[in-house]
Design an enzyme around this catalytic site. Structure first.
Site, PDB file in Angstrom:
ATOM      1  N   LYS A  90       0.809  -1.228   0.000  1.00 27.15           N
ATOM      2  CA  LYS A  90       0.000   0.000   0.000  1.00 27.15           C
ATOM      3  C   LYS A  90       0.845   1.284   0.000  1.00 27.15           C
ATOM      4  CE  LYS A  90      -4.229  -1.697   0.098  1.00 27.15           C
ATOM      5  NZ  LYS A  90      -5.143  -1.497  -1.036  1.00 27.15           N
ATOM      6  N   GLU A 112      -9.724   5.893   2.592  1.00 28.47           N
ATOM      7  CA  GLU A 112     -10.547   4.836   3.183  1.00 28.47           C
ATOM      8  C   GLU A 112      -9.625   3.661   3.455  1.00 28.47           C
ATOM      9  OE1 GLU A 112      -9.463   2.750  -0.105  1.00 28.47           O
ATOM     10  OE2 GLU A 112     -10.139   4.821  -0.205  1.00 28.47           O
ATOM     11  N   SER A 378       1.455  -9.830  -0.556  1.00 30.29           N
ATOM     12  CA  SER A 378       1.127  -8.398  -0.542  1.00 30.29           C
ATOM     13  C   SER A 378       1.315  -7.725   0.809  1.00 30.29           C
ATOM     14  CB  SER A 378      -0.306  -8.189  -1.030  1.00 30.29           C
ATOM     15  OG  SER A 378      -1.213  -8.931  -0.223  1.00 30.29           O
TER      16      SER A 378
END
Length: 392
Positions: A90, A112, A378
């Site tokens: 991210k 968000e 991830s």
């Protein structure tokens, strides 16, 4: 066919576009006109690449997983996005978008988050670059991802609970969009996945494409060729997957596999497997596949992983699905848990529950002995320890 980039109106085939309230047009239009010019400029890239290297810790390793390879009789490589600063992919997108927002003259950032990793990454980028940060998060996710909520607050972000609907990721997106409508001039909305109105799916995919760029370079270094036989990633909205697939989608010899959250099973009424259950619709500003009733009401998704608990899928992935460019698997909660515990015991790596869905494909599909299979890990599993402990 060029799968990578949308057309001028933000469409990947029939999916994409910008379906937005009139109040948001100035914001979105400003982004559409300026994003490519800014992010492709030499000055931007110099600052961004420097931060990726010296702050985030890229390049992340491409690790040959001997024990998984032995068990599944194939060659398994893990792309270790879990080793990034903040613990997931991210940060690649959050840093890029906050740098972009600064250049657009915005001093207030909203985001968000579901699993909390995007919230943490955005709060981190805002702390580093000196911008105000507000993160919207579903009330349910705030409870199940408490460590990440604490990290966001420590980083100086204000965390606001979304208390409507299922109180998860979809509802957090709704609240963030409302905020953006009310604060159009000062605020940039850092969308965390390849969803939302054009140009967000393309913008996020470009920032995440560093993943597949590095995979090509690292494979070349390790085995003398740039392309694997398979790339596998988990998909909710799908940003880690978009980044993992990006530089391979136009390479016909590379097979692409996406793992969606099957929840309690596709037919259970508690699932988030959008390509199996979704129909064409509009959600959060773009046309894509959406889990919805016949009259267009969104069906509440379910997944054990907060980051995949979303009733839609990015238009990039919907296009890959429709064109049969990618094979989609529905991985249920129990299969993901099993894969997470297996990786932990075999390799000493505790994965995020989201990533565990991608790992579970190894049980579902037979690979050949000489296949090179790259799986995007991830994120790391710190945030999911409570769920893991309950299921041990």
């Amino acid at each position: 066919m060029n799968y990578k980039n949308p057309d001028d109106n933000g469409y990947y085939g029939e999916f994409g576009g910008a379906f937005i309230p009139e109040m948001l047009y100035p914001n979105v239009e400003e982004l559409q006109k300026n994003y490519l010019g800014i992010i492709e400029s030499e000055e931007f890239q110099k600052e961004y690449q420097d931060l990726l290297k010296n702050y985030v810790g890229r390049a992340t390793p491409l690790y040959f997983s001997k024990n998984l390879s032995k068990k599944y009789h194939t060659k398994v490589y893990l792309k270790r996005e879990d080793l990034n600063h903040t613990g997931a992919h991210k940060i690649n997108n959050a840093l890029g978008q906050v740098l972009l927002a600064k250049r657009l003259g915005k001093n207030r950032i909203i985001a968000e988050t579901g699993a909390g990793q995007h919230g943490v990454a955005t709060a981190t980028a805002c702390a580093l670059l000196g911008l105000k940060c507000i993160v919207y998060m579903g009330e349910v996710d705030i409870q199940r991802q408490a460590p990440n909520v604490a990290r966001m607050k420590m980083l100086g972000a204000e965390v606001i609970a979304a208390t409507s609907g299922s109180k998860t990721l979809k509802d957090a997106v709704n609240e963030a969009l409302r905020d953006w409508i009310n604060n159009p001039v000062t605020t940039h909305y850092v969308i965390g996945s390849v969803v939302g109105p054009h140009p967000f799916p393309d913008l996020v995919a470009r920032f995440q494409s560093i993943i597949s760029k590095e995979i090509k370079e690292q494979l070349h270094e390790q085995i003398g060729r740039e392309t694997p036989d398979y790339v596998i990633a988990c998909v909710g909205g799908g940003s880690n997957a978009a980044g993992t697939f990006y530089h391979f989608v136009n390479e016909e010899n590379v097979k692409i596999i996406a793992a969606e959250a099957g929840g309690l099973g596709i037919d259970s009424g508690k699932s988030a497997a959008t390509t199996f259950l979704g129909t064409l619709g509009v959600l959060h500003g773009s046309k894509s596949l959406v889990m919805q009733t016949k009259d267009g009401q969104v069906i509440e998704p379910h997944s054990i992983s907060a980051g995949l608990d979303y009733p839609g899928i990015g238009p990039f992935h919907a296009h890959l699905h429709k064109e049969n460019r990618a094979e989609f698997f529905s991985i249920n909660d129990d299969q993901a848990l099993k894969a997470a515990f297996e990786l932990t015991k075999l390799e000493g790596i505790i994965p995020a529950l989201e990533s565990a869905h991608a790992l579970a494909v190894l049980e579902q599909k037979k690979f050949n002995e000489n296949d090179v299979v790259v799986i995007c890990l991830s994120g790391r599993g710190d945030k999911d320890m409570e769920t893991y402990l309950k299921n041990m």
